[in-house]
Design an enzyme around this catalytic site. Sequence first.
Site, PDB file in Angstrom:
ATOM      1  N   CYS A 398     -61.246 -32.642  29.511  1.00  0.00           N
ATOM      2  CA  CYS A 398     -61.069 -31.562  30.482  1.00  0.00           C
ATOM      3  C   CYS A 398     -62.217 -30.571  30.449  1.00  0.00           C
ATOM      4  O   CYS A 398     -62.361 -29.754  31.351  1.00  0.00           O
ATOM      5  CB  CYS A 398     -59.735 -30.842  30.253  1.00  0.00           C
ATOM      6  SG  CYS A 398     -58.368 -31.590  31.165  1.00  0.00           S
ATOM      7  N   LYS A 401     -64.436 -30.724  33.555  1.00  0.00           N
ATOM      8  CA  LYS A 401     -63.985 -30.304  34.882  1.00  0.00           C
ATOM      9  C   LYS A 401     -65.006 -29.357  35.510  1.00  0.00           C
ATOM     10  O   LYS A 401     -65.699 -28.614  34.818  1.00  0.00           O
ATOM     11  CB  LYS A 401     -62.627 -29.590  34.779  1.00  0.00           C
ATOM     12  CG  LYS A 401     -61.477 -30.474  34.384  1.00  0.00           C
ATOM     13  CD  LYS A 401     -60.177 -29.704  34.308  1.00  0.00           C
ATOM     14  CE  LYS A 401     -59.687 -29.251  35.683  1.00  0.00           C
ATOM     15  NZ  LYS A 401     -58.330 -28.683  35.621  1.00  0.00           N
ATOM     16  N   ASP A 428     -50.202 -24.749  42.984  1.00  0.00           N
ATOM     17  CA  ASP A 428     -49.156 -25.371  42.179  1.00  0.00           C
ATOM     18  C   ASP A 428     -49.698 -26.626  41.499  1.00  0.00           C
ATOM     19  O   ASP A 428     -50.655 -27.239  41.950  1.00  0.00           O
ATOM     20  CB  ASP A 428     -47.946 -25.738  43.054  1.00  0.00           C
ATOM     21  CG  ASP A 428     -47.142 -24.495  43.441  1.00  0.00           C
ATOM     22  OD1 ASP A 428     -47.219 -23.513  42.696  1.00  0.00           O
ATOM     23  OD2 ASP A 428     -46.464 -24.518  44.480  1.00  0.00           O
ATOM     24  N   ASP A 429     -49.035 -27.019  40.403  1.00  0.00           N
ATOM     25  CA  ASP A 429     -49.522 -28.152  39.623  1.00  0.00           C
ATOM     26  C   ASP A 429     -49.332 -29.483  40.337  1.00  0.00           C
ATOM     27  O   ASP A 429     -50.010 -30.460  40.011  1.00  0.00           O
ATOM     28  CB  ASP A 429     -48.824 -28.196  38.265  1.00  0.00           C
ATOM     29  CG  ASP A 429     -49.268 -27.041  37.379  1.00  0.00           C
ATOM     30  OD1 ASP A 429     -50.419 -26.602  37.525  1.00  0.00           O
ATOM     31  OD2 ASP A 429     -48.461 -26.578  36.555  1.00  0.00           O
ATOM     32  N   ASP A 446     -58.153 -45.702  46.227  1.00  0.00           N
ATOM     33  CA  ASP A 446     -59.503 -46.259  46.219  1.00  0.00           C
ATOM     34  C   ASP A 446     -60.416 -45.299  45.471  1.00  0.00           C
ATOM     35  O   ASP A 446     -60.182 -44.078  45.471  1.00  0.00           O
ATOM     36  CB  ASP A 446     -60.040 -46.454  47.638  1.00  0.00           C
ATOM     37  CG  ASP A 446     -59.485 -47.707  48.301  1.00  0.00           C
ATOM     38  OD1 ASP A 446     -59.864 -48.807  47.872  1.00  0.00           O
ATOM     39  OD2 ASP A 446     -58.672 -47.572  49.241  1.00  0.00           O
ATOM     40  N   ASP A 469     -56.106 -49.009  54.258  1.00  0.00           N
ATOM     41  CA  ASP A 469     -54.951 -49.709  53.694  1.00  0.00           C
ATOM     42  C   ASP A 469     -53.661 -49.326  54.412  1.00  0.00           C
ATOM     43  O   ASP A 469     -52.778 -50.167  54.622  1.00  0.00           O
ATOM     44  CB  ASP A 469     -54.827 -49.381  52.205  1.00  0.00           C
ATOM     45  CG  ASP A 469     -55.913 -50.042  51.371  1.00  0.00           C
ATOM     46  OD1 ASP A 469     -56.397 -51.103  51.788  1.00  0.00           O
ATOM     47  OD2 ASP A 469     -56.270 -49.490  50.325  1.00  0.00           O
ATOM     48  N   SER A 521     -61.415 -32.401  40.230  1.00  0.00           N
ATOM     49  CA  SER A 521     -62.876 -32.469  40.278  1.00  0.00           C
ATOM     50  C   SER A 521     -63.430 -32.335  38.868  1.00  0.00           C
ATOM     51  O   SER A 521     -62.935 -31.537  38.066  1.00  0.00           O
ATOM     52  CB  SER A 521     -63.438 -31.359  41.173  1.00  0.00           C
ATOM     53  OG  SER A 521     -63.032 -30.085  40.715  1.00  0.00           O
ATOM     54  N   ASP A 607     -57.176 -55.047  55.663  1.00  0.00           N
ATOM     55  CA  ASP A 607     -58.511 -54.494  55.918  1.00  0.00           C
ATOM     56  C   ASP A 607     -59.515 -55.256  55.062  1.00  0.00           C
ATOM     57  O   ASP A 607     -59.238 -55.637  53.929  1.00  0.00           O
ATOM     58  CB  ASP A 607     -58.584 -52.987  55.670  1.00  0.00           C
ATOM     59  CG  ASP A 607     -58.232 -52.586  54.251  1.00  0.00           C
ATOM     60  OD1 ASP A 607     -57.501 -53.336  53.575  1.00  0.00           O
ATOM     61  OD2 ASP A 607     -58.673 -51.513  53.809  1.00  0.00           O
TER      62      ASP A 607
END
Length: 728
Positions: A398, A401, A428-429, A446, A469, A521, A607
């Site tokens: 972490c 991040k 919120d989580d 993906d 998809d 991220s 696809d």
Amino acid sequence: MIGLTPHKKDLRLIGGGHSHIAVIKKLGMRPIPGIRVTLISNNTLTPYSGMLPGLIAGHYTFEDCHIDLRKLCQWAGVRFVCSEVQRIDPIARQIYCHQYPSMRYDLLSINVGSQPALTEIKNATVHGHPIKPIKQFLQNWRQWLESAQASRQPKQVVVIGGGAAGVEILLAMHYKLCNTTAIHADFTLICADQNILSAHNERVQEFFQHHLQTLGIRIVCGKHVISVTERQLALNDDTTLNYDFSAWAIHASAQPWLAESGLECDGRGFIQVDQYLRSISHPDIFAAGDSAAFMPMPLPKAGVYAVRQGPILVKNIVAQLENRQLSPFKPQRRFLSLITTGKRYAIASRGTLFARGKWVWVWKNHIDRAFMARFNPQPMVNTDNSSDTNESMRCGGCGAKVSSNILQIVLSQLDIQPHPDITSGPGDDAAIINIRANTRWLQSVDFFRSFIDDPYLLGRIAAIHSLGDIYAMGGIPHSALVTAVIPYGSEPIVQETLLHLMRGVLETLKAENTALIGGYSGEGPEIAIGLTVNGTLSSSEALTKSGLTPGDSLILTKPIGNGVLLAANMAARCKGLWLDQALAYMLQSNLAAATILRSCAARSCTDVTGFGLLGHLQEMLLASRCSASLSMDAIPIMEGAQQCSLQSIQSILYAANKQASRCQYYTGQHPNYPLLFDPQTAGGLLAGIPAERTDECLHALSTAGYTSAQIGCVTPYNTNLLITLTDH
């Protein structure tokens, strides 16, 4: 923990002119540690003006005269953004482009060229064809030639401007019409000066005066155009001149956005620069070529100066980034001009020098081709593995991040719309999703390493790919979670990269009415993007891979081949126009195609993505217990894919896809066979529909803008022959 050298500053280059291609080539050979370089150009190909007359006359091909910017940038490790700059904010150091997120810079260089000063002539911006931008002029000329070929009426061709550009363009057009077409035309050259080619010596002027007269070309000197209508020019002596095609080759003016951005410019709008090619008002901005007004001494708008400024420009850019002393640009007072006469014959002019002959054209041709060859470099492996030992080691877990500060700034700039099914609040989580009654839930995931150095396009394409998809199952996208990995860098660079990536994702999601409900991220060695997409399925049956029936037509909604093109691009072996087209297909949503296939009673759908066309078809056939027959000639292929494949360029997944195929018995020699195993990114849909609906389906797909085809048909199950390939 990993020690890496992050990008710390952004160098942006606006325009792909002659000076900037020299900068890109030099930076490709000697990258600047810690500097991210981006070229922003509204064209993938940049023309070499010295060869334009030869192109018009027919002595050169289009490819001969254009430098592939995308390919050059890929080779040099320079990011390429295909967009048109609308303005810059030199105070905030921001660049604003058309249909592209704004970009910040630490150092900026501008080399966007010039255009004829048409605003000084009434209606000139509406009628006639300026020779710059060259791309538009060539397109207008080709269209006029096609229409003129169909008419037997004599034509009037007029060129306004008696300098070297006007004379060469006129003679090239004259040669083209007289030697390669049946078009009969009368030509006129209008020159505001008392003599044509007034910047050259008397012998040059006399030669061209005589040459034009010998060809029956009318010369009007000492007069200028004051207004123009659709078919008529009005001159300042109250006379008029009719025309069918007119070309503007008058003195140059700057692009309006330069002065409008607050840069110190001269009376014609060109950026005033000092002896170091720096803006006199903003020392963090360089300008070169026709964009610049060189303040130490006036310089004509000639390509030779842009070419010669390139080495000094890159030297000073590097010096400024490294806080070293800059070097002055010292222009030569006289330069050699080689002026063509339409045919393979040219004149040499420098001061009082005058020479002519076929040998001059051969000399010029050698110089021009050698110049072009310099900017078509062979693929290069950068062996510089040095790192900045002063950079702190990067954390994992972490600790990797993206910082909360950067994330909050980026989120504040994204227009994330609320969704009625989402009841959780910002921050919120986890997202709370209310699923409607009688609705089934679809979910797919993906993840991609970066396949293009433009995070905005990467975000758009990744979202389109991931939504495929859901559409293939006959569902409706509902919401998405995003995982973004951003390369190590300074805070402004990380922030902008994440913002561009997320704006690309969000633009696609909004267009597909799909909510962004959260994400993650983090930092990493390269950019990567993943999406978990949720979709809904109404009471109607899902389109699974198991619904094929013998007799069905197999419909493919997009061409294949982008895997090999992306692989070629990574090796700087893909033409820019090929990649442009491949990106356009990748950016094409599957929404309308899915709707059309469903309306044509599609029984099964998937696809076409990482396992290639044959891999995904094989999954459908095994699930449906059917076989299939495919026509190789019917399968649509992206431009350039076959050429790259024949050069043994392959995606890294190609071998595994081929090994997993049950088509290894194929012994034909069709050149497109390897592309059947090519992994696709944001590929099209492959569906089985009733044979009687084939024409209806293909017509609807074509009307909706898809390059689709019936590639074969479903046959009864044959355990020994799952897929039959026919060359025709």
